[in-house]
Scaffold this motif. Structure first.
Motif, PDB file in Angstrom:
ATOM      1  N   THR A 191       0.832  -1.208   0.000  1.00 40.04           N
ATOM      2  CA  THR A 191       0.000   0.000   0.000  1.00 40.04           C
ATOM      3  C   THR A 191       0.862   1.252   0.000  1.00 40.04           C
ATOM      4  O   THR A 191       0.589   2.222  -0.737  1.00 40.04           O
ATOM      5  CB  THR A 191      -0.931  -0.004   1.225  1.00 40.04           C
ATOM      6  OG1 THR A 191      -1.779  -1.152   1.174  1.00 40.04           O
ATOM      7  CG2 THR A 191      -1.783   1.255   1.258  1.00 40.04           C
ATOM      8  N   ALA A 192       1.933   1.252   0.794  1.00 34.74           N
ATOM      9  CA  ALA A 192       2.814   2.418   0.875  1.00 34.74           C
ATOM     10  C   ALA A 192       3.506   2.699  -0.450  1.00 34.74           C
ATOM     11  O   ALA A 192       3.787   3.861  -0.786  1.00 34.74           O
ATOM     12  CB  ALA A 192       3.858   2.194   1.969  1.00 34.74           C
ATOM     13  N   LEU A 193       3.783   1.649  -1.220  1.00 34.33           N
ATOM     14  CA  LEU A 193       4.466   1.809  -2.502  1.00 34.33           C
ATOM     15  C   LEU A 193       3.506   1.892  -3.677  1.00 34.33           C
ATOM     16  O   LEU A 193       3.941   1.980  -4.841  1.00 34.33           O
ATOM     17  CB  LEU A 193       5.432   0.637  -2.721  1.00 34.33           C
ATOM     18  CG  LEU A 193       6.620   0.553  -1.757  1.00 34.33           C
ATOM     19  CD1 LEU A 193       7.383  -0.749  -1.956  1.00 34.33           C
ATOM     20  CD2 LEU A 193       7.547   1.758  -1.954  1.00 34.33           C
ATOM     21  N   GLY A 194       2.212   1.844  -3.405  1.00 32.22           N
ATOM     22  CA  GLY A 194       1.229   1.920  -4.466  1.00 32.22           C
ATOM     23  C   GLY A 194       1.158   0.670  -5.318  1.00 32.22           C
ATOM     24  O   GLY A 194       0.828   0.740  -6.513  1.00 32.22           O
ATOM     25  N   LEU A 195       1.427  -0.488  -4.707  1.00 27.66           N
ATOM     26  CA  LEU A 195       1.448  -1.753  -5.431  1.00 27.66           C
ATOM     27  C   LEU A 195       0.296  -2.649  -4.957  1.00 27.66           C
ATOM     28  O   LEU A 195      -0.118  -2.583  -3.809  1.00 27.66           O
ATOM     29  CB  LEU A 195       2.779  -2.483  -5.203  1.00 27.66           C
ATOM     30  CG  LEU A 195       4.051  -1.730  -5.580  1.00 27.66           C
ATOM     31  CD1 LEU A 195       5.274  -2.516  -5.134  1.00 27.66           C
ATOM     32  CD2 LEU A 195       4.090  -1.478  -7.091  1.00 27.66           C
ATOM     33  N   ALA A 196      -0.183  -3.487  -5.858  1.00 29.80           N
ATOM     34  CA  ALA A 196      -1.194  -4.476  -5.479  1.00 29.80           C
ATOM     35  C   ALA A 196      -0.513  -5.611  -4.730  1.00 29.80           C
ATOM     36  O   ALA A 196       0.561  -6.065  -5.129  1.00 29.80           O
ATOM     37  CB  ALA A 196      -1.896  -5.009  -6.725  1.00 29.80           C
ATOM     38  N   HIS A 197      -1.135  -6.085  -3.642  1.00 33.53           N
ATOM     39  CA  HIS A 197      -0.458  -7.099  -2.825  1.00 33.53           C
ATOM     40  C   HIS A 197      -0.713  -8.532  -3.284  1.00 33.53           C
ATOM     41  O   HIS A 197       0.021  -9.445  -2.929  1.00 33.53           O
ATOM     42  CB  HIS A 197      -0.823  -6.952  -1.351  1.00 33.53           C
ATOM     43  CG  HIS A 197      -2.290  -6.968  -1.040  1.00 33.53           C
ATOM     44  ND1 HIS A 197      -3.089  -8.068  -1.236  1.00 33.53           N
ATOM     45  CD2 HIS A 197      -3.090  -6.001  -0.516  1.00 33.53           C
ATOM     46  CE1 HIS A 197      -4.314  -7.790  -0.863  1.00 33.53           C
ATOM     47  NE2 HIS A 197      -4.362  -6.545  -0.418  1.00 33.53           N
ATOM     48  N   GLY A 198      -1.771  -8.775  -4.050  1.00 36.71           N
ATOM     49  CA  GLY A 198      -2.014 -10.107  -4.600  1.00 36.71           C
ATOM     50  C   GLY A 198      -2.522 -11.134  -3.605  1.00 36.71           C
ATOM     51  O   GLY A 198      -2.546 -12.335  -3.905  1.00 36.71           O
ATOM     52  N   LEU A 199      -2.929 -10.693  -2.416  1.00 41.39           N
ATOM     53  CA  LEU A 199      -3.391 -11.622  -1.386  1.00 41.39           C
ATOM     54  C   LEU A 199      -4.911 -11.758  -1.432  1.00 41.39           C
ATOM     55  O   LEU A 199      -5.633 -10.774  -1.599  1.00 41.39           O
ATOM     56  CB  LEU A 199      -2.965 -11.137   0.001  1.00 41.39           C
ATOM     57  CG  LEU A 199      -1.465 -10.947   0.209  1.00 41.39           C
ATOM     58  CD1 LEU A 199      -1.196 -10.354   1.591  1.00 41.39           C
ATOM     59  CD2 LEU A 199      -0.718 -12.260   0.035  1.00 41.39           C
ATOM     60  N   ALA A 200      -5.378 -12.976  -1.288  1.00 42.35           N
ATOM     61  CA  ALA A 200      -6.816 -13.222  -1.304  1.00 42.35           C
ATOM     62  C   ALA A 200      -7.461 -12.703  -0.022  1.00 42.35           C
ATOM     63  O   ALA A 200      -6.839 -12.743   1.045  1.00 42.35           O
ATOM     64  CB  ALA A 200      -7.088 -14.716  -1.443  1.00 42.35           C
ATOM     65  N   PRO A 201      -8.694 -12.191  -0.084  1.00 40.17           N
ATOM     66  CA  PRO A 201      -9.392 -11.781   1.137  1.00 40.17           C
ATOM     67  C   PRO A 201      -9.698 -12.997   1.998  1.00 40.17           C
ATOM     68  O   PRO A 201      -9.975 -14.089   1.491  1.00 40.17           O
ATOM     69  CB  PRO A 201     -10.669 -11.122   0.607  1.00 40.17           C
ATOM     70  CG  PRO A 201     -10.870 -11.721  -0.751  1.00 40.17           C
ATOM     71  CD  PRO A 201      -9.503 -11.984  -1.299  1.00 40.17           C
ATOM     72  N   ARG A 202      -9.630 -12.828   3.310  1.00 37.48           N
ATOM     73  CA  ARG A 202      -9.893 -13.927   4.241  1.00 37.48           C
ATOM     74  C   ARG A 202     -11.071 -13.561   5.146  1.00 37.48           C
ATOM     75  O   ARG A 202     -11.142 -12.441   5.655  1.00 37.48           O
ATOM     76  CB  ARG A 202      -8.670 -14.192   5.123  1.00 37.48           C
ATOM     77  CG  ARG A 202      -7.367 -14.374   4.369  1.00 37.48           C
ATOM     78  CD  ARG A 202      -7.320 -15.667   3.617  1.00 37.48           C
ATOM     79  NE  ARG A 202      -6.026 -15.870   2.971  1.00 37.48           N
ATOM     80  CZ  ARG A 202      -5.834 -16.645   1.915  1.00 37.48           C
ATOM     81  NH1 ARG A 202      -6.846 -17.286   1.381  1.00 37.48           N
ATOM     82  NH2 ARG A 202      -4.629 -16.775   1.395  1.00 37.48           N
TER      83      ARG A 202
END
Length: 251
Positions: free
Chosen positions: A153-164
């Motif tokens: 989030t700080a770098l403006g990137l998508a994290h690719g993690l599924a919602p839990r």
């Protein structure tokens, strides 16, 4: 996505050597199991047999079905446990269980997070239990890899993690109201570097991002890992797992 999951775990031939967290979680889950008299047991996602061994140590004579969606994992579990009259091995998708109802215990560790619709799967698992039966599980919660999420989030990137799903969502989805107990634990593991963390995930077959995710470029990944590494502290790369443990009963 199911085929990708199968392929990833089929190739995880060093799983047992890298399953530090998985062993810890299995030990905790097994310690929460209540006293049962020779239960009929179904295990979902047996992997290399970490939980299977705990179940057999507790109930050596109980009928136990060791199942996994990965044929290679079932083969590894079979190598670990060997042949016993009370053991049955099955290649099976836990979201579409091909077994008859009547189990006293359904046990699964670090598997439900791979389900396409984990909350909806609870109704099917509930139906497989005999009256008075128990679903015992450990799965990943929403705060898993929170360091990774924050850095992305700080770098403006998508994290690719599924919602839990949250703990309350699991309890609410269980068909037997008031019979679902859940606990939460946060476990932080330290790796020498970010690269070592990613290599560990791949060795476990647990490196797949959420469907539709576009992988980071090499430059983006380097920036992300640098922001997460703390070489000056001697701890390298720290990452947190949010683990939910559940004991869900059927009346």
């Amino acid at each position: 996505m199911k085929n990708k999951i199968i392929n990833a775990f089929d190739q995880a031939d060093q799983y047992a050597n890298h399953a530090v967290l998985q062993r810890q979680v299995v030990h905790t889950l097994a310690g929460r199991l209540p006293a049962l008299s020779q239960p009929r047991i179904l295990e979902l996602g047996c992997g290399t047999g970490l939980l299977s061994q705990q179940l057999l140590a507790r109930w050596p004579q109980s009928p136990l079905v060791c199942s996994d969606i990965s044929h290679a994992m079932v083969r590894r579990c079979r190598t670990t446990l060997g042949e016993r009259a009370n053991l049955l091995y099955a290649v099976m998708d836990g979201e579409q269980p091909a077994v008859r109802p009547g189990f006293d215990l359904i046990a699964t560790s670090m598997v439900l997070q791979w389900f396409t619709e984990p909350l909806r799967s609870l109704s099917a698992l509930h139906a497989l239990l005999a009256p008075g039966g128990l679903l015992a599980f450990a799965t990943l919660g929403a705060e898993t890899f929170r360091e990774w999420q924050t850095a992305c989030t700080a770098l403006g990137l998508a994290h690719g993690l599924a919602p839990r799903p949250a703990a309350a969502a699991w309890q609410q989805a269980w068909p037997t109201a008031g019979a679902a107990r859940i606990w939460e634990e946060r476990i932080t593991l330290h790796h020498p570097s970010g690269l070592a963390f990613l290599q560990n995930l791949r060795a476990l077959g647990a490196h797949l991002p959420t469907p539709g995710y576009h992988p980071l470029t090499a430059g983006q990944l380097r920036r992300l890992l640098r922001s997460l590494e703390h070489a000056e502290t001697g701890q390298g790369f720290a990452i947190t797992y949010h683990v939910l443990y559940g004991l869900f009963g059927k009346t």
